[in-house]
Design a protein around this motif. Sequence first.
Motif, PDB file in Angstrom:
ATOM      1  N   UNK C  40       0.842  -1.201   0.000  1.00  0.00           N
ATOM      2  CA  UNK C  40       0.000   0.000   0.000  1.00  0.00           C
ATOM      3  C   UNK C  40       0.873   1.246   0.000  1.00  0.00           C
ATOM      4  N   UNK C  41       1.927   1.226   0.843  1.00  0.00           N
ATOM      5  CA  UNK C  41       2.790   2.397   0.933  1.00  0.00           C
ATOM      6  C   UNK C  41       3.491   2.644  -0.396  1.00  0.00           C
ATOM      7  N   UNK C  42       3.935   1.550  -1.050  1.00  0.00           N
ATOM      8  CA  UNK C  42       4.631   1.736  -2.328  1.00  0.00           C
ATOM      9  C   UNK C  42       3.660   2.247  -3.391  1.00  0.00           C
ATOM     10  N   UNK C  43       2.435   1.722  -3.359  1.00  0.00           N
ATOM     11  CA  UNK C  43       1.413   2.208  -4.296  1.00  0.00           C
ATOM     12  C   UNK C  43       1.188   3.701  -4.102  1.00  0.00           C
ATOM     13  N   UNK C  44       1.070   4.136  -2.831  1.00  0.00           N
ATOM     14  CA  UNK C  44       0.870   5.557  -2.552  1.00  0.00           C
ATOM     15  C   UNK C  44       2.051   6.383  -3.049  1.00  0.00           C
ATOM     16  N   UNK C  45       3.242   5.803  -2.930  1.00  0.00           N
ATOM     17  CA  UNK C  45       4.430   6.520  -3.398  1.00  0.00           C
ATOM     18  C   UNK C  45       4.325   6.829  -4.891  1.00  0.00           C
ATOM     19  N   UNK C  46       3.901   5.812  -5.667  1.00  0.00           N
ATOM     20  CA  UNK C  46       3.814   6.060  -7.103  1.00  0.00           C
ATOM     21  C   UNK C  46       2.675   7.016  -7.431  1.00  0.00           C
ATOM     22  N   UNK C  47       1.611   6.951  -6.630  1.00  0.00           N
ATOM     23  CA  UNK C  47       0.518   7.924  -6.816  1.00  0.00           C
ATOM     24  C   UNK C  47       1.038   9.340  -6.613  1.00  0.00           C
ATOM     25  N   UNK C  48       1.802   9.536  -5.518  1.00  0.00           N
ATOM     26  CA  UNK C  48       2.325  10.873  -5.235  1.00  0.00           C
ATOM     27  C   UNK C  48       3.273  11.301  -6.339  1.00  0.00           C
ATOM     28  N   UNK C  49       4.058  10.321  -6.826  1.00  0.00           N
ATOM     29  CA  UNK C  49       5.042  10.645  -7.847  1.00  0.00           C
ATOM     30  C   UNK C  49       4.358  11.131  -9.119  1.00  0.00           C
ATOM     31  N   UNK C  50       3.215  10.508  -9.447  1.00  0.00           N
ATOM     32  CA  UNK C  50       2.598  10.899 -10.712  1.00  0.00           C
ATOM     33  C   UNK C  50       1.580  12.025 -10.543  1.00  0.00           C
ATOM     34  N   UNK C  51       0.910  12.110  -9.384  1.00  0.00           N
ATOM     35  CA  UNK C  51      -0.168  13.098  -9.263  1.00  0.00           C
ATOM     36  C   UNK C  51       0.147  14.257  -8.329  1.00  0.00           C
ATOM     37  N   UNK C  52       1.296  14.269  -7.710  1.00  0.00           N
ATOM     38  CA  UNK C  52       1.564  15.327  -6.734  1.00  0.00           C
ATOM     39  C   UNK C  52       0.890  15.009  -5.408  1.00  0.00           C
ATOM     40  N   UNK C  53       0.667  16.042  -4.596  1.00  0.00           N
ATOM     41  CA  UNK C  53       0.161  15.833  -3.244  1.00  0.00           C
ATOM     42  C   UNK C  53      -1.275  15.313  -3.286  1.00  0.00           C
ATOM     43  N   UNK C  54      -1.526  14.266  -2.514  1.00  0.00           N
ATOM     44  CA  UNK C  54      -2.869  13.688  -2.454  1.00  0.00           C
ATOM     45  C   UNK C  54      -3.576  14.173  -1.200  1.00  0.00           C
ATOM     46  N   UNK C  55      -4.861  14.496  -1.335  1.00  0.00           N
ATOM     47  CA  UNK C  55      -5.605  14.899  -0.146  1.00  0.00           C
ATOM     48  C   UNK C  55      -6.934  14.169  -0.117  1.00  0.00           C
ATOM     49  N   UNK C  56      -7.469  14.036   1.075  1.00  0.00           N
ATOM     50  CA  UNK C  56      -8.789  13.437   1.240  1.00  0.00           C
ATOM     51  C   UNK C  56      -9.468  14.137   2.409  1.00  0.00           C
ATOM     52  N   UNK C  57     -10.638  14.713   2.142  1.00  0.00           N
ATOM     53  CA  UNK C  57     -11.396  15.347   3.218  1.00  0.00           C
ATOM     54  C   UNK C  57     -12.380  14.348   3.774  1.00  0.00           C
ATOM     55  N   UNK C  58     -12.247  14.067   5.059  1.00  0.00           N
ATOM     56  CA  UNK C  58     -13.127  13.063   5.650  1.00  0.00           C
ATOM     57  C   UNK C  58     -14.532  13.605   5.806  1.00  0.00           C
ATOM     58  N   UNK C  59     -15.514  12.747   5.596  1.00  0.00           N
ATOM     59  CA  UNK C  59     -16.898  13.117   5.841  1.00  0.00           C
ATOM     60  C   UNK C  59     -17.497  14.025   4.802  1.00  0.00           C
ATOM     61  N   UNK C  60     -16.728  14.351   3.739  1.00  0.00           N
ATOM     62  CA  UNK C  60     -17.304  15.152   2.678  1.00  0.00           C
ATOM     63  C   UNK C  60     -17.526  16.601   3.037  1.00  0.00           C
ATOM     64  N   UNK C  61     -16.948  17.073   4.155  1.00  0.00           N
ATOM     65  CA  UNK C  61     -17.049  18.485   4.475  1.00  0.00           C
ATOM     66  C   UNK C  61     -16.025  19.242   3.634  1.00  0.00           C
ATOM     67  N   UNK C 488      -2.179  24.878  -1.325  1.00  0.00           N
ATOM     68  CA  UNK C 488      -3.151  24.912  -2.420  1.00  0.00           C
ATOM     69  C   UNK C 488      -3.883  23.599  -2.569  1.00  0.00           C
ATOM     70  N   UNK C 489      -3.133  22.497  -2.516  1.00  0.00           N
ATOM     71  CA  UNK C 489      -3.801  21.226  -2.782  1.00  0.00           C
ATOM     72  C   UNK C 489      -4.750  20.862  -1.652  1.00  0.00           C
ATOM     73  N   UNK C 490      -4.501  21.359  -0.434  1.00  0.00           N
ATOM     74  CA  UNK C 490      -5.459  21.063   0.640  1.00  0.00           C
ATOM     75  C   UNK C 490      -6.664  21.980   0.554  1.00  0.00           C
ATOM     76  N   UNK C 491      -6.417  23.282   0.398  1.00  0.00           N
ATOM     77  CA  UNK C 491      -7.530  24.225   0.525  1.00  0.00           C
ATOM     78  C   UNK C 491      -8.358  24.348  -0.734  1.00  0.00           C
TER      79      UNK C 491
END
Lengths: 114, 138, 496
Positions: C40-61, C488-491
């Motif tokens: 999972x960690x390695x998969x996330x690494x390649x995601x970050x490498x190709x897409x930049x910073x990943x964010x997820x807002x919990x609960x859809x707020x 920027x990627x968070x807000x």
Amino acid sequence: MEILLVILVGVLYTAGVYMVLRRSILKFIIGIIFMSNATNLLVFLASGIVAGKPAFVDETVQNASKIADPLPQALVLTAVVIGFGLVVFALALKLKFFETTGTDDLDQLKKTDN
Amino acid sequence: MNSIILQLAAKYVRFLLIFFAFVALLRGHNYPGGGFIGGLLATLAIVYYSYAFDWRSVQKKLFMKPQGYVAVGLLMILLSFSPSLIQDETLMKGIWVSIPFGLLGQLKLGTPLLFDLGVFMTVIGVTLLFFFTLTKRR
Amino acid sequence: MAIALPILFPFLLILILVVVKSNRASQLIAVSGSAALVLIAIYLFFEVKSHGILTLDMGGWPSPMAITLVVDYLSVLMLIVSAIIVFVISIYAIYFLPGQHKSTKFYVFFFALAMGVNGAFITGDVFNLYVWFEVILISSFVLIIMGNSKEQLEGGIKYMALNLIGSLLFLAGLGLLYGKTGTLNMAHLAQILRAEEQSVLINSSTALFFIAFGIKAAVFPLFFWLPASYHTPNITISALFAGLLTKVGVYALIRFFTLFFVQDQTFWLNMLLVVAGFTMVAGGMAASAHYDVRRILSYHIISQIGYMIMGLAIFTPLAIAGAIFFMMHNMIAKTNTFLIAGIIHKIKGTFYLKDIGGLLNQSPFLAVLFIIPAFALVGVPPLSGFFAKFILVKAGIESKDYIIVAVAVFTAMLTLYSMIKIWNEAFLKEDPNDNQSQSKVVKLGFMHFLPSVILGLVSIFLGLFAATVFDFTTQAANQLIDPEAYINSVLNYTMP
């Protein structure tokens, strides 16, 4: 109201620090309880206390000044729960330690140092 | 303890406390209350009962060990995540369904309720575990 | 959705392990589960490498309101290293946990700790970080006293005492911070605190956080809980703590002091620099005075923490990249030395260096395994530690902090000295009990060595591909120094 709470936080911290510096483990834990309550109150105080206003309202209330900030309440509730768990753990640890060694004196805890 | 008054009181107070535990649990979404407070009230009922009677008789009424409550509670919390995953929403997004009940209005059920129930069970389990560890009644 | 997996997956494993009764099954689940964590960690690494910073807002707020999970380069590098350590220790625990520790119970709290560490690495919210710290704290409490011996309880009390106070300070600082800024989202905090100057108000929170994370990371005046408790539990648990716990504190320091505690920065960075110097020397000196392997290694953790803080305190992109590289290298190599200490104990029955010897003849393979992390920690060229220290020293010279460079080089000598001490006493010296009881020779299978072999290979890999890894840590450092992308990627991430 706020000034009273400020004084209360100060008193609780003082009592907590005093108790933490005692030699008994049980008193140490009581000190931690004092300090964790003081901290919870501090979080509440710092984020602004309003009296008699609900944290959740329905769509009919438009004016933001009519409601209290719900976030500090959630934070403090979580912190209270965590503090509760930690204190219970500390008590269980103290109980176990007392059963194994028969002492409640922090000065006896020298075996694992240096 | 072997006090007849306490035992008699415990029999009735138990139901009252558990009733209020569920009231607190169900009103908890928008009002004071919720899984944690409900769980504490329910634990109070059990602890009170175990003071009045001996621990063995309480154990029989509990269906499973406190650890079991924790496990079931955690499972419910995990399950409450799954609808939002299936609907491709973000994690922990509340999803609600309404079941109409004719004249009685409608019953709103949602994942936050399942989450609260999970917290309720976990709190009962954990607090009982604390209690019986500290009082050596395991 | 994949971002939440490093938290959700251990949670699922805990649930399964609570019901599993058989030891064998729980070991199987733990090992395969932690292998999946690495993937999972390695998969996330390649995601970050190709897409930049990943964010997820919990609960859809929407973002500043929601608890945000953020994965940038720093987080994902830490995730990979911690997943490797978790994987390795899940194997190690099968062979080195004695029977009275029930495997299922151990693995439940083991994964609770892993969940807390992963959560701390990927959260983007200060209060959420506090919650993950408490998860780590509670599960480590349980792990540290697992054997219920007298020393463990005593060490547990010391560990508990300082860490409880640390988390109280954390909570107090957090409350004050919320009172002043009205937000606890890290990106939002960064936006607010970078925009307006109000250092007088913020410094009280900064000081509280500094002390709280200082206790967690075991920096100079606040490290006393670590050597008093780390040598008491079973060596498996010590190795786990050595690899993960203090590094979470260092991670939090790096994250907070690069992202949003930027007011009065000169003062705080100087403070960090002084603390870093003292941490290195104090840890190194104390390590050279001891003869118990676990105590030497425990003091060593402290001295190495100093290097990471030094990288943060110099605060150039190169230095922070060096600090991150050092952290990755150190987590691997440090855990590995603890694993080897466990193997030595298994063969010789003691951790006390004066009572053991002759391991070079008895088990040459173990000697090779020890050489790798020891040389890595000292900083011998082909291995990871050399590059980490080289980058840090280079950054220090470039920014003209000559004193800290001198201290760092001096501490490297101390490291060398204590590693040579272990080598001489345990491996080269004649066994002092030679004539008495040679009958009891413990034969270990390859599986006992496997965790150490894996970590040794990772160390070598980090050394051989240092340029590639350093590229990633440089990118991580650039993201930290210039947090525009993070904010920027968070807000700006808005939900439909």
